[in-house]
Write a protein that holds these residues in place. Structure first.
Motif, PDB file in Angstrom:
ATOM      1  N   ALA A   1       0.850  -1.187   0.000  1.00  0.00           N
ATOM      2  CA  ALA A   1       0.000   0.000   0.000  1.00  0.00           C
ATOM      3  C   ALA A   1       0.886   1.239   0.000  1.00  0.00           C
ATOM      4  CB  ALA A   1      -0.903  -0.002   1.224  1.00  0.00           C
ATOM      5  N   ASP A   2       0.514   2.226  -0.780  1.00  0.00           N
ATOM      6  CA  ASP A   2       1.221   3.508  -0.811  1.00  0.00           C
ATOM      7  C   ASP A   2       0.937   4.224   0.515  1.00  0.00           C
ATOM      8  OD1 ASP A   2       1.470   6.426  -1.168  1.00  0.00           O
ATOM      9  OD2 ASP A   2       1.884   5.908  -3.255  1.00  0.00           O
ATOM     10  N   PRO A   3       1.954   4.768   1.187  1.00  0.00           N
ATOM     11  CA  PRO A   3       1.720   5.465   2.454  1.00  0.00           C
ATOM     12  C   PRO A   3       0.691   6.591   2.339  1.00  0.00           C
ATOM     13  CG  PRO A   3       4.057   5.099   2.155  1.00  0.00           C
ATOM     14  CD  PRO A   3       3.382   4.691   0.873  1.00  0.00           C
ATOM     15  N   LYS A   4       0.661   7.290   1.213  1.00  0.00           N
ATOM     16  CA  LYS A   4      -0.325   8.366   1.013  1.00  0.00           C
ATOM     17  C   LYS A   4      -1.740   7.792   0.969  1.00  0.00           C
ATOM     18  CE  LYS A   4      -1.741  12.519  -0.288  1.00  0.00           C
ATOM     19  NZ  LYS A   4      -2.812  12.898   0.608  1.00  0.00           N
ATOM     20  N   ASP A   5      -1.906   6.637   0.284  1.00  0.00           N
ATOM     21  CA  ASP A   5      -3.222   5.986   0.253  1.00  0.00           C
ATOM     22  C   ASP A   5      -3.653   5.550   1.643  1.00  0.00           C
ATOM     23  OD1 ASP A   5      -3.379   6.307  -2.497  1.00  0.00           O
ATOM     24  OD2 ASP A   5      -2.671   4.268  -2.935  1.00  0.00           O
TER      25      ASP A   5
ATOM     26  N   ALA B   1      -7.801  15.288  11.210  1.00  0.00           N
ATOM     27  CA  ALA B   1      -7.846  13.909  10.714  1.00  0.00           C
ATOM     28  C   ALA B   1      -6.648  13.627   9.816  1.00  0.00           C
ATOM     29  CB  ALA B   1      -9.157  13.661   9.966  1.00  0.00           C
ATOM     30  N   ALA B   2      -6.307  14.560   8.937  1.00  0.00           N
ATOM     31  CA  ALA B   2      -5.174  14.367   8.025  1.00  0.00           C
ATOM     32  C   ALA B   2      -3.856  14.306   8.795  1.00  0.00           C
ATOM     33  CB  ALA B   2      -5.137  15.485   6.989  1.00  0.00           C
ATOM     34  N   ILE B   3      -3.681  15.196   9.767  1.00  0.00           N
ATOM     35  CA  ILE B   3      -2.451  15.212  10.562  1.00  0.00           C
ATOM     36  C   ILE B   3      -2.326  13.913  11.359  1.00  0.00           C
ATOM     37  CG2 ILE B   3      -1.326  16.308  12.547  1.00  0.00           C
ATOM     38  CD1 ILE B   3      -2.552  18.985  11.467  1.00  0.00           C
ATOM     39  N   THR B   4      -3.409  13.493  11.984  1.00  0.00           N
ATOM     40  CA  THR B   4      -3.397  12.262  12.767  1.00  0.00           C
ATOM     41  C   THR B   4      -3.082  11.059  11.892  1.00  0.00           C
ATOM     42  OG1 THR B   4      -4.996  13.209  14.306  1.00  0.00           O
ATOM     43  CG2 THR B   4      -4.761  10.808  14.314  1.00  0.00           C
ATOM     44  N   ALA B   5      -3.711  10.996  10.729  1.00  0.00           N
ATOM     45  CA  ALA B   5      -3.484   9.876   9.817  1.00  0.00           C
ATOM     46  C   ALA B   5      -2.031   9.814   9.364  1.00  0.00           C
ATOM     47  CB  ALA B   5      -4.416   9.985   8.608  1.00  0.00           C
ATOM     48  N   GLU B   6      -1.453  10.943   9.014  1.00  0.00           N
ATOM     49  CA  GLU B   6      -0.048  10.971   8.587  1.00  0.00           C
ATOM     50  C   GLU B   6       0.883  10.524   9.708  1.00  0.00           C
ATOM     51  OE1 GLU B   6       0.751  14.834   6.955  1.00  0.00           O
ATOM     52  OE2 GLU B   6      -0.764  14.563   5.391  1.00  0.00           O
ATOM     53  N   ARG B   7       0.607  10.953  10.926  1.00  0.00           N
ATOM     54  CA  ARG B   7       1.429  10.534  12.069  1.00  0.00           C
ATOM     55  C   ARG B   7       1.295   9.047  12.314  1.00  0.00           C
ATOM     56  NH1 ARG B   7       2.241  14.281  16.605  1.00  0.00           N
ATOM     57  NH2 ARG B   7       3.503  12.524  17.271  1.00  0.00           N
ATOM     58  N   LEU B   8       0.085   8.504  12.174  1.00  0.00           N
ATOM     59  CA  LEU B   8      -0.114   7.063  12.343  1.00  0.00           C
ATOM     60  C   LEU B   8       0.664   6.272  11.300  1.00  0.00           C
ATOM     61  CD1 LEU B   8      -3.927   6.947  13.149  1.00  0.00           C
ATOM     62  CD2 LEU B   8      -2.059   6.289  14.687  1.00  0.00           C
ATOM     63  N   VAL B   9       0.618   6.720  10.046  1.00  0.00           N
ATOM     64  CA  VAL B   9       1.351   6.039   8.971  1.00  0.00           C
ATOM     65  C   VAL B   9       2.850   6.066   9.261  1.00  0.00           C
ATOM     66  CG1 VAL B   9       1.980   6.153   6.525  1.00  0.00           C
ATOM     67  CG2 VAL B   9      -0.407   6.397   7.208  1.00  0.00           C
ATOM     68  N   GLU B  10       3.378   7.212   9.668  1.00  0.00           N
ATOM     69  CA  GLU B  10       4.803   7.316   9.986  1.00  0.00           C
ATOM     70  C   GLU B  10       5.180   6.353  11.111  1.00  0.00           C
ATOM     71  OE1 GLU B  10       5.424  11.425  10.898  1.00  0.00           O
ATOM     72  OE2 GLU B  10       5.141  12.050   8.818  1.00  0.00           O
TER      73      GLU B  10
ATOM     74  N   GLU C   1       5.184   2.719   9.859  1.00  0.00           N
ATOM     75  CA  GLU C   1       6.377   2.448   9.062  1.00  0.00           C
ATOM     76  C   GLU C   1       7.600   2.246   9.959  1.00  0.00           C
ATOM     77  OE1 GLU C   1       6.410   5.843   6.423  1.00  0.00           O
ATOM     78  OE2 GLU C   1       5.615   4.627   4.780  1.00  0.00           O
ATOM     79  N   ARG C   2       7.774   3.118  10.951  1.00  0.00           N
ATOM     80  CA  ARG C   2       8.914   2.988  11.871  1.00  0.00           C
ATOM     81  C   ARG C   2       8.839   1.692  12.672  1.00  0.00           C
ATOM     82  NH1 ARG C   2       7.803   8.400  12.907  1.00  0.00           N
ATOM     83  NH2 ARG C   2       6.813   7.828  14.864  1.00  0.00           N
ATOM     84  N   ALA C   3       7.632   1.245  12.985  1.00  0.00           N
ATOM     85  CA  ALA C   3       7.438   0.033  13.776  1.00  0.00           C
ATOM     86  C   ALA C   3       7.568  -1.235  12.935  1.00  0.00           C
ATOM     87  CB  ALA C   3       6.070   0.075  14.460  1.00  0.00           C
ATOM     88  N   GLY C   4       7.762  -1.078  11.622  1.00  0.00           N
ATOM     89  CA  GLY C   4       7.982  -2.237  10.765  1.00  0.00           C
ATOM     90  C   GLY C   4       6.729  -2.866  10.186  1.00  0.00           C
ATOM     91  N   PHE C   5       5.598  -2.208  10.313  1.00  0.00           N
ATOM     92  CA  PHE C   5       4.371  -2.753   9.737  1.00  0.00           C
ATOM     93  C   PHE C   5       4.414  -2.644   8.219  1.00  0.00           C
ATOM     94  CE2 PHE C   5       2.973  -2.285  14.010  1.00  0.00           C
ATOM     95  CZ  PHE C   5       1.957  -3.208  14.181  1.00  0.00           C
ATOM     96  N   VAL C   6       3.847  -3.628   7.568  1.00  0.00           N
ATOM     97  CA  VAL C   6       3.704  -3.627   6.114  1.00  0.00           C
ATOM     98  C   VAL C   6       2.211  -3.764   5.835  1.00  0.00           C
ATOM     99  CG1 VAL C   6       4.228  -4.838   3.972  1.00  0.00           C
ATOM    100  CG2 VAL C   6       5.957  -4.707   5.774  1.00  0.00           C
ATOM    101  N   VAL C   7       1.655  -2.811   5.121  1.00  0.00           N
ATOM    102  CA  VAL C   7       0.232  -2.830   4.799  1.00  0.00           C
ATOM    103  C   VAL C   7       0.094  -3.210   3.328  1.00  0.00           C
ATOM    104  CG1 VAL C   7      -1.898  -1.483   4.678  1.00  0.00           C
ATOM    105  CG2 VAL C   7      -0.271  -1.086   6.534  1.00  0.00           C
ATOM    106  N   MET C   8      -0.708  -4.231   3.077  1.00  0.00           N
ATOM    107  CA  MET C   8      -0.918  -4.714   1.716  1.00  0.00           C
ATOM    108  C   MET C   8      -2.278  -4.232   1.225  1.00  0.00           C
ATOM    109  SD  MET C   8       1.917  -6.228   1.389  1.00  0.00           S
ATOM    110  CE  MET C   8       1.849  -7.203  -0.079  1.00  0.00           C
ATOM    111  N   LYS C   9      -2.420  -4.172  -0.087  1.00  0.00           N
ATOM    112  CA  LYS C   9      -3.634  -3.636  -0.693  1.00  0.00           C
ATOM    113  C   LYS C   9      -4.057  -4.530  -1.846  1.00  0.00           C
ATOM    114  CE  LYS C   9      -5.116   0.607  -2.950  1.00  0.00           C
ATOM    115  NZ  LYS C   9      -4.715   1.953  -3.329  1.00  0.00           N
TER     116      LYS C   9
END
Length: 76
Positions: A11-15, A40-49, A52-60
């Motif tokens: 999954a693209d981090p922006k998506d 909502a946008a700020i929170t979502a971006e922080r969650l994605v970051e 990613e740092r925690a090593g999660f991989v999200v598939m789509k």
């Protein structure tokens, strides 16, 4: 998982951030008024970051197309 793993892509981090921000603003199709779009946008971006740092991989899965995609915030 109904889709075979070979059809999944990273999954693209922006998506992912867009999907999280949508979830923070809506409950189904009903607008949630206690969270504005910027927060909502700020929170979502922080969650994605963090994910990613925690090593999660999200598939789509591949996009399904048709009218069903337009009701979920898909802008393609």
């Amino acid at each position: 998982m109904p889709e075979p793993p070979d059809k999944l892509t990273l999954a693209d981090p922006k998506d992912l951030a867009d999907a999280l921000a949508f979830a923070l603003r809506f409950h189904g199709r009903k607008r949630v008024h206690h969270a504005d779009e910027y927060m909502a946008a700020i929170t979502a971006e922080r969650l994605v970051e963090h994910l990613e740092r925690a090593g999660f991989v999200v598939m789509k899965r591949p996009p399904i197309g048709g009218a069903a995609a337009s009701g979920r915030g898909d802008e393609s």
